[in-house]
Write an enzyme that holds these catalytic residues in place. Structure first.
Site, PDB file in Angstrom:
ATOM      1  CG  ASP A   1      -1.994  -1.059   1.141  1.00  0.00           C
ATOM      2  OD1 ASP A   1      -2.230  -1.592   0.045  1.00  0.00           O
ATOM      3  OD2 ASP A   1      -2.601  -1.368   2.192  1.00  0.00           O
TER       4      ASP A   1
ATOM      5  CD  GLU B   1      -2.126  -3.861   4.001  1.00  0.00           C
ATOM      6  OE1 GLU B   1      -3.274  -4.186   3.654  1.00  0.00           O
ATOM      7  OE2 GLU B   1      -1.145  -3.840   3.212  1.00  0.00           O
TER       8      GLU B   1
ATOM      9  CE  LYS C   1      -5.919  -4.517   5.219  1.00  0.00           C
ATOM     10  NZ  LYS C   1      -6.462  -4.802   3.881  1.00  0.00           N
TER      11      LYS C   1
END
Length: 258
Positions: free
Chosen positions: A57, A88, A90
């Site tokens: 990401d 990452e 989220k």
């Protein structure tokens, strides 16, 4: 930044679009504040043996000493030697991808970058030639908008992070509306010897010591300061890439004497 993350989380309902919007918000924020020597992109990391990481990401990478970064079909491909950190993204620290928690999923993606084979060669600085430096750590973390675990304590988050060991270990993260965190490991000295094996031994010997959280209202600034401290004082400049290792795969050779 908090407002942008909150808006993306609440009003974008399509999972793919929401993920892209959150990733882009973090990327633009990091680009705005990190010094220009650091580039920030979504990317796939590669090594000279043809191995690739998962699609990451966020990758923070060198754009001064890593000479070839190419794009194909919309994906950036970055040599492992140029990577400083991977994250990452989220919407929530709590959640699952199939049978993996978000934290475990992030750790597996971090491992896919750290296990790539990096080279190191001598370099010239201020007119003097220096021998290859030891491989540097690659920071790994997770960036989230919110935390729907209990706010009474950090025990659940800590237990999930504590389970990620070796190349999967997580260094730091930020939960925008809850707090940033960093993880202290032992031993915490730098890698002192050259070579991939010494680098792997370092991570294999890493043991969780503690995790520290910031206050909620200081989440972004403390994360940024901790990241900057790691980049500038713990890592410095990434080792020089051995270009010949990449050319060996196509049976070509560069002139080392010019």
């Amino acid at each position: 930044m908090n407002a942008a993350l909150s808006t993306n989380r609440e009003f974008i309902t399509h999972p793919g679009s929401k993920g892209d919007a959150l990733e882009n918000a973090w990327i633009e924020w990091l680009r705005a504040y990190l010094p220009n020597r650091y580039s920030v992109d979504k990317a796939i990391v590669i090594d000279h043996e043809g191995n690739t990481s998962h699609q990451m990401d966020i990758v923070i990478y060198d754009n001064w000493f890593t000479p070839f970064i190419f794009t194909q079909n919309g994906f950036h491909y970055i040599p492992a030697e140029g990577v400083y950190a991977v994250f990452e993204v989220k919407p929530d620290i709590k959640g699952n991808v199939d049978d993996q928690t978000y934290i475990e999923y992030a750790a597996n993606k971090i491992e896919s970058v750290r296990k790539l084979h990096r080279t190191s060669t001598d370099m010239i600085n201020s007119g003097k030639k220096f021998p290859p430096r030891p491989l540097t750590k690659i920071l790994g973390g997770i960036l989230c908008s919110t935390n729907t675990y209990t706010h009474k304590n950090n025990d659940t988050i800590q237990e999930h992070i504590k389970k990620q060991i070796g190349l999967k270990s997580i260094d730091l993260g930020c939960i925008a509306d809850y707090g940033s965190f960093f993880v202290d490991y032992e031993p915490n000295e730098e890698i002192m010897e050259t070579g991939q094996e010494k680098y792997l031994e370092f991570y294999a010997a890493r043991n969780f010591n503690e995790i520290r959280f910031s206050k909620q209202e200081n989440s972004l600034v403390t994360f940024f300061m901790q990241l900057t401290r790691y980049l500038q004082q713990a890592i410095g400049t990434v080792p020089a890439i051995n270009l010949q290792s990449y050319l060996d795969k196509i049976d070509e050779e560069i002139d080392k004497e010019i």
